[in-house]
Design a protein around this motif. Structure first.
Motif: not given
Length: 258
Positions: A147, A149, A154-155, A166, A170-171, A175, A199, A215, A257
């Motif tokens: 992803s 992320y 994260p934003r 987020m 998940y992050a 990664s 991603s 977004y 990104a």
């Protein structure tokens, strides 16, 4: 333009085939002429996908629990017995527990650990088991789903005014998937096995308008993507046109990104 002959003789396993992205993956790969194995823990949902696509290509279904070694072993053995080969596996399943998606302060250690085990552990298990089969046959292709992320921080501001966030799991997972991709690509270099990752940016799924606007303001034009936008990249990675690409991560996000 991908030549259908690059993919059409292949046997391709897609995990999480009944999900939003999984369905698009099954459709796109089936249209190349490949034999697609729509694998999912919800076999009835996978069968619905296969039935919907029966006029487009060769789609078979299979039960698969990516967190169960025996389940993975059975699938590989069954496919080898039936087809004599497996050309690729798309590591797309997205298991998570009932508490997944909470804000950072609300995530318990137990939930964090369980979600890491389910998702990242399952991704590892699929890659490990299929790469062993690929090494024995002398060729194979793994495509892992990461992803944006997994690439950038994260934003959080795009979630302002919504109940969304987020998830920290998940992050961490996505990664880690990227480094697993490099690890496996390096470990199996020279064996005929390729391992890459995709991603994607956000996929449209009726999110709140405030989120979609925030977004989209960070993108080049489209904003949230459709699953088909990712499926085209998958077909490329499955084809001979990417034969010299391994250990890489292809970002498909309309510039989010940057």
């Amino acid at each position: 333009m991908i030549d259908k002959s690059d993919v059409e003789t292949n046997v391709v396993v897609i995990t999480g085939a009944a999900g939003l992205i999984g369905k698009a993956f099954v459709r796109a790969v089936a249209q190349t002429g490949a034999i697609v194995i729509a694998a999912d823990i919800d076999l009835s949902a996978a069968e619905v996908v296969a039935n919907d696509l029966q006029d487009l290509g060769k789609v078979e279904t299979a039960y698969l629990d990516i967190t169960c070694p025996k389940s993975v072993d059975i699938l590989i053995a069954d496919l080898m017995d039936k087809h004599g080969r497996i050309d690729a596996v798309v590591n797309n399943a997205y298991p998570r527990n009932a508490n997944y998606g909470r804000k950072l302060e609300e995530v318990t250690y137990a939930d964090f650990s369980e979600n890491m085990n389910l998702h990242l552990g399952g991704c590892f298990l699929i890659a490990q088991k299929f790469c062993a089969a690929f090494k024995a046959q002398g060729f194979g292709n793994v495509v892992n789903m990461s992803s944006i992320y997994g690439v950038i921080a994260p934003r959080f501001e795009v979630y302002d005014g919504t109940a969304m966030t987020m998830p920290v799991e998940y992050a961490a997972i996505k990664s880690a998937v990227l480094h697993l991709t490099k690890y496996f690509a390096q470990y199996f270099k020279g064996t005929g096995i390729r391992v890459n990752a995709i991603s994607p940016g956000g996929i449209f799924a009726d999110q709140p308008k405030s989120f979609l606007d925030a977004y989209g303001s960070r993108c080049a034009g489209k904003g949230m993507l459709d699953p088909q936008d990712i499926a085209n990249t998958l077909v490329f990675l499955l084809s001979d046109q990417s034969r010299y690409i391994t250990g890489q991560n292809l970002i498909v996000d309309d510039g989010y990104a940057l």
